[in-house]
Design a protein around this motif. Structure first.
Motif, PDB file in Angstrom:
ATOM      1  N   GLN A  85       0.681   0.300  18.912  1.00  0.00           N
ATOM      2  CA  GLN A  85       0.082   0.293  17.982  1.00  0.00           C
ATOM      3  C   GLN A  85       0.089   1.660  16.891  1.00  0.00           C
ATOM      4  OE1 GLN A  85      -2.179  -1.836  17.521  1.00  0.00           O
ATOM      5  NE2 GLN A  85      -1.421  -3.123  18.961  1.00  0.00           N
ATOM      6  N   HIS A  86       1.203   2.390  17.273  1.00  0.00           N
ATOM      7  CA  HIS A  86       1.275   3.945  16.526  1.00  0.00           C
ATOM      8  C   HIS A  86       1.023   3.231  15.047  1.00  0.00           C
ATOM      9  CE1 HIS A  86       2.921   7.687  15.260  1.00  0.00           C
ATOM     10  NE2 HIS A  86       2.913   6.884  13.708  1.00  0.00           N
ATOM     11  N   ASP A  87       1.588   2.253  14.449  1.00  0.00           N
ATOM     12  CA  ASP A  87       1.603   1.854  13.085  1.00  0.00           C
ATOM     13  C   ASP A  87       0.446   1.098  12.059  1.00  0.00           C
ATOM     14  OD1 ASP A  87       4.278   2.394  12.813  1.00  0.00           O
ATOM     15  OD2 ASP A  87       5.469   0.504  12.779  1.00  0.00           O
ATOM     16  N   ALA A  88      -0.838   0.737  13.308  1.00  0.00           N
ATOM     17  CA  ALA A  88      -1.649   0.281  13.108  1.00  0.00           C
ATOM     18  C   ALA A  88      -2.672   1.970  13.386  1.00  0.00           C
ATOM     19  CB  ALA A  88      -2.391  -0.772  13.858  1.00  0.00           C
ATOM     20  N   ALA A  89      -2.315   2.327  14.059  1.00  0.00           N
ATOM     21  CA  ALA A  89      -3.650   3.426  14.015  1.00  0.00           C
ATOM     22  C   ALA A  89      -3.088   4.463  12.821  1.00  0.00           C
ATOM     23  CB  ALA A  89      -2.674   4.444  14.311  1.00  0.00           C
ATOM     24  N   LEU A  90      -1.695   4.545  11.970  1.00  0.00           N
ATOM     25  CA  LEU A  90      -1.458   5.520  10.855  1.00  0.00           C
ATOM     26  C   LEU A  90      -1.900   5.057   9.623  1.00  0.00           C
ATOM     27  CD1 LEU A  90       0.437   7.273   9.605  1.00  0.00           C
ATOM     28  CD2 LEU A  90       2.685   6.077   9.369  1.00  0.00           C
ATOM     29  N   ASP A  91      -1.830   3.340   9.435  1.00  0.00           N
ATOM     30  CA  ASP A  91      -2.684   2.426   8.655  1.00  0.00           C
ATOM     31  C   ASP A  91      -3.913   3.176   8.550  1.00  0.00           C
ATOM     32  OD1 ASP A  91      -2.744   0.843   6.626  1.00  0.00           O
ATOM     33  OD2 ASP A  91      -3.118  -0.862   7.529  1.00  0.00           O
ATOM     34  N   LEU A  92      -4.573   3.429   9.352  1.00  0.00           N
ATOM     35  CA  LEU A  92      -6.286   3.507   9.522  1.00  0.00           C
ATOM     36  C   LEU A  92      -5.966   5.063   8.108  1.00  0.00           C
ATOM     37  CD1 LEU A  92      -9.172   3.137  10.497  1.00  0.00           C
ATOM     38  CD2 LEU A  92      -8.523   4.300  12.580  1.00  0.00           C
ATOM     39  N   CYS A  93      -5.336   5.475   9.336  1.00  0.00           N
ATOM     40  CA  CYS A  93      -5.278   7.350   8.743  1.00  0.00           C
ATOM     41  C   CYS A  93      -4.905   7.212   7.796  1.00  0.00           C
ATOM     42  CB  CYS A  93      -4.374   8.095   9.429  1.00  0.00           C
ATOM     43  SG  CYS A  93      -4.590   8.259  11.613  1.00  0.00           S
ATOM     44  N   ASN A  94      -3.914   6.524   6.924  1.00  0.00           N
ATOM     45  CA  ASN A  94      -3.756   6.425   5.027  1.00  0.00           C
ATOM     46  C   ASN A  94      -4.816   6.030   3.853  1.00  0.00           C
ATOM     47  OD1 ASN A  94      -1.504   7.866   5.173  1.00  0.00           O
ATOM     48  ND2 ASN A  94      -0.482   6.077   6.161  1.00  0.00           N
ATOM     49  N   ARG A  95      -5.816   4.289   5.317  1.00  0.00           N
ATOM     50  CA  ARG A  95      -6.758   4.236   4.521  1.00  0.00           C
ATOM     51  C   ARG A  95      -7.785   5.287   4.166  1.00  0.00           C
ATOM     52  NH1 ARG A  95      -7.581  -2.239   5.791  1.00  0.00           N
ATOM     53  NH2 ARG A  95      -5.374  -2.790   6.044  1.00  0.00           N
ATOM     54  N   PHE A  96      -7.889   5.750   5.191  1.00  0.00           N
ATOM     55  CA  PHE A  96      -9.139   6.366   5.295  1.00  0.00           C
ATOM     56  C   PHE A  96      -8.913   7.905   4.057  1.00  0.00           C
ATOM     57  CE2 PHE A  96     -11.373   5.979   9.049  1.00  0.00           C
ATOM     58  CZ  PHE A  96     -12.228   5.115   8.539  1.00  0.00           C
ATOM     59  N   ILE A  97      -8.094   8.233   4.362  1.00  0.00           N
ATOM     60  CA  ILE A  97      -7.276   8.911   3.406  1.00  0.00           C
ATOM     61  C   ILE A  97      -7.313   9.116   1.558  1.00  0.00           C
ATOM     62  CG2 ILE A  97      -4.956  10.346   2.644  1.00  0.00           C
ATOM     63  CD1 ILE A  97      -3.295  10.706   4.819  1.00  0.00           C
ATOM     64  N   GLU A  98      -7.141   7.621   1.676  1.00  0.00           N
ATOM     65  CA  GLU A  98      -7.557   7.285   0.428  1.00  0.00           C
ATOM     66  C   GLU A  98      -8.837   6.908   0.186  1.00  0.00           C
ATOM     67  OE1 GLU A  98      -4.976   5.854  -3.262  1.00  0.00           O
ATOM     68  OE2 GLU A  98      -4.274   6.301  -1.552  1.00  0.00           O
ATOM     69  N   LEU A  99      -9.689   6.219   1.011  1.00  0.00           N
ATOM     70  CA  LEU A  99     -10.607   6.250   0.815  1.00  0.00           C
ATOM     71  C   LEU A  99     -11.620   7.502  -0.017  1.00  0.00           C
ATOM     72  CD1 LEU A  99     -13.302   4.403   0.208  1.00  0.00           C
ATOM     73  CD2 LEU A  99     -13.531   4.826   3.073  1.00  0.00           C
ATOM     74  N   GLN A 100     -11.318   7.741   0.892  1.00  0.00           N
ATOM     75  CA  GLN A 100     -11.976   9.563   0.914  1.00  0.00           C
ATOM     76  C   GLN A 100     -11.846  10.140  -0.263  1.00  0.00           C
ATOM     77  OE1 GLN A 100     -13.815  11.209   5.610  1.00  0.00           O
ATOM     78  NE2 GLN A 100     -11.971  11.377   5.911  1.00  0.00           N
ATOM     79  N   ALA A 101     -10.421  10.554  -0.445  1.00  0.00           N
ATOM     80  CA  ALA A 101      -9.978  11.902  -1.560  1.00  0.00           C
ATOM     81  C   ALA A 101     -10.473  11.313  -2.678  1.00  0.00           C
ATOM     82  CB  ALA A 101      -8.171  11.168  -1.804  1.00  0.00           C
ATOM     83  N   LEU A 102     -10.990   9.786  -2.628  1.00  0.00           N
ATOM     84  CA  LEU A 102     -11.005   9.085  -4.232  1.00  0.00           C
ATOM     85  C   LEU A 102     -12.852   8.782  -4.107  1.00  0.00           C
ATOM     86  CD1 LEU A 102      -8.688   6.398  -4.926  1.00  0.00           C
ATOM     87  CD2 LEU A 102      -8.363   8.296  -5.877  1.00  0.00           C
ATOM     88  N   GLY A 103     -13.532   9.787  -3.126  1.00  0.00           N
ATOM     89  CA  GLY A 103     -14.712   9.963  -3.462  1.00  0.00           C
ATOM     90  C   GLY A 103     -15.579   9.178  -2.000  1.00  0.00           C
ATOM     91  N   GLY A 104     -15.393   8.906  -1.597  1.00  0.00           N
ATOM     92  CA  GLY A 104     -15.662   7.771  -0.290  1.00  0.00           C
ATOM     93  C   GLY A 104     -16.400   8.606   0.818  1.00  0.00           C
ATOM     94  N   VAL A 105     -17.443   7.818   1.569  1.00  0.00           N
ATOM     95  CA  VAL A 105     -18.360   9.022   2.199  1.00  0.00           C
ATOM     96  C   VAL A 105     -17.893   8.034   3.528  1.00  0.00           C
ATOM     97  CG1 VAL A 105     -20.474   9.947   3.409  1.00  0.00           C
ATOM     98  CG2 VAL A 105     -19.434  10.745   0.819  1.00  0.00           C
ATOM     99  N   VAL A 106     -17.748   8.316   4.485  1.00  0.00           N
ATOM    100  CA  VAL A 106     -17.791   7.552   5.487  1.00  0.00           C
ATOM    101  C   VAL A 106     -18.986   8.573   7.261  1.00  0.00           C
ATOM    102  CG1 VAL A 106     -16.256   6.952   8.041  1.00  0.00           C
ATOM    103  CG2 VAL A 106     -14.941   7.596   6.265  1.00  0.00           C
ATOM    104  N   GLU A 107     -19.489   7.622   7.075  1.00  0.00           N
ATOM    105  CA  GLU A 107     -20.933   7.825   7.708  1.00  0.00           C
ATOM    106  C   GLU A 107     -21.151   7.930   9.225  1.00  0.00           C
ATOM    107  OE1 GLU A 107     -23.562   8.353   6.133  1.00  0.00           O
ATOM    108  OE2 GLU A 107     -23.428   7.359   4.170  1.00  0.00           O
TER     109      GLU A 107
END
Length: 261
Positions: free
Chosen positions: A198-220
């Motif tokens: 499941q490494h690739d799926a986990a890597l995809d999750l990390c990349n999505r959170f990188i993008e979301l947060q860098a562009l201003g998003g907040v994870v509750e």
């Protein structure tokens, strides 16, 4: 110095912006001696000014020469010597370095970040041949920096954050985690107990959170992960502090469901 030309400079928006309470922080080390005075062209370097909270500290034979060599040891340096011996040889031969370090406001754009990249690129053009990004553990040659960071002319958050992985103690699962999100005033990401397949799926999750947060998003706190490629029941929990050596930042802790690890 920034020249007086008034050409329009495209903004780098953060479309998901919500104020998060973090303070963006930058830390770069440039090797080589930049010619002075710097000609920080607004039009050429997309720089409208340097944040007053960003410091430039020069070191050399007559000013704390030990600082110049202080980054040339340990695992990262050994890896550079193995993977890019030409760049390591250049860095080892330098007698001058400049540390660019400081903060900028958590805002609705990444324009201050864009300005910092313009400044660093100007210094590369003025004679600095290597950049060490102390937050994402990455050495850049001058050519790599310009090609991958400056020339795209947009933020590209994934280029500024690295995803590292290592085997867990059980040797069956992996730990994936990021470094570099502090540049955007957001938590890094930590994902434990990831099955190897499941490494690739986990890597995809990390990349999505990188993008979301860098562009201003907040994870509750407690936010649930919803991705078709990942199991249900995974949630985000805020943890850590700025002194944590794994991140030098706070982080989001996400754990794989124990019955699926």
């Amino acid at each position: 110095m920034v020249d007086s030309q008034r050409e329009a400079v495209a903004s780098w928006p953060r479309p998901y912006f919500r104020r998060a309470g973090g303070t963006p922080f930058l830390f770069y080390v440039l090797y080589g001696k930049a010619a002075q005075p710097l000609r920080l062209s607004r039009s050429k370097y997309r720089c409208t000014g340097v944040a007053p909270t960003l410091d430039l500290m020069e070191y050399g034979p007559d000013r704390h020469p030990e600082i110049v060599r202080s980054f040339l040891h340990g695992i990262l340096w050994d890896r550079l010597k193995q993977e890019n011996p030409a760049l390591a040889e250049y860095v080892a031969a330098q007698t001058h370095c400049t540390i660019v370090r400081g903060t900028y406001p958590d805002a609705r754009t990444l324009d201050d970040f864009r300005n910092a990249i313009g400044l660093l690129t100007c210094m590369v053009d003025a004679g600095c041949g290597a950049i060490f990004d102390a937050q994402m553990f990455r050495w850049w040659s001058d050519e790599e920096w310009k090609r991958e960071i400056f020339e795209p002319a947009e933020a590209i958050p994934r280029a500024h954050v690295t995803v590292l992985w290592s085997n867990e103690d059980d040797d069956r699962t992996r730990w994936l985690h990021t470094r570099g999100m502090r540049k955007f005033g957001r938590p890094d990401i930590s994902l434990h107990c990831v099955p190897e397949d499941q490494h690739d799926a986990a890597l995809d999750l990390c990349n999505r959170f990188i993008e979301l947060q860098a562009l201003g998003g907040v994870v509750e706190e407690g936010e649930e992960i919803r991705m078709a490629s990942l199991p249900e029941g995974m949630r985000c929990h805020h943890g850590g502090d700025l002194e944590d050596p794994d991140f030098n930042n706070v982080h989001l802790e996400i754990r794989w469901p124990p019955d699926l690890g």
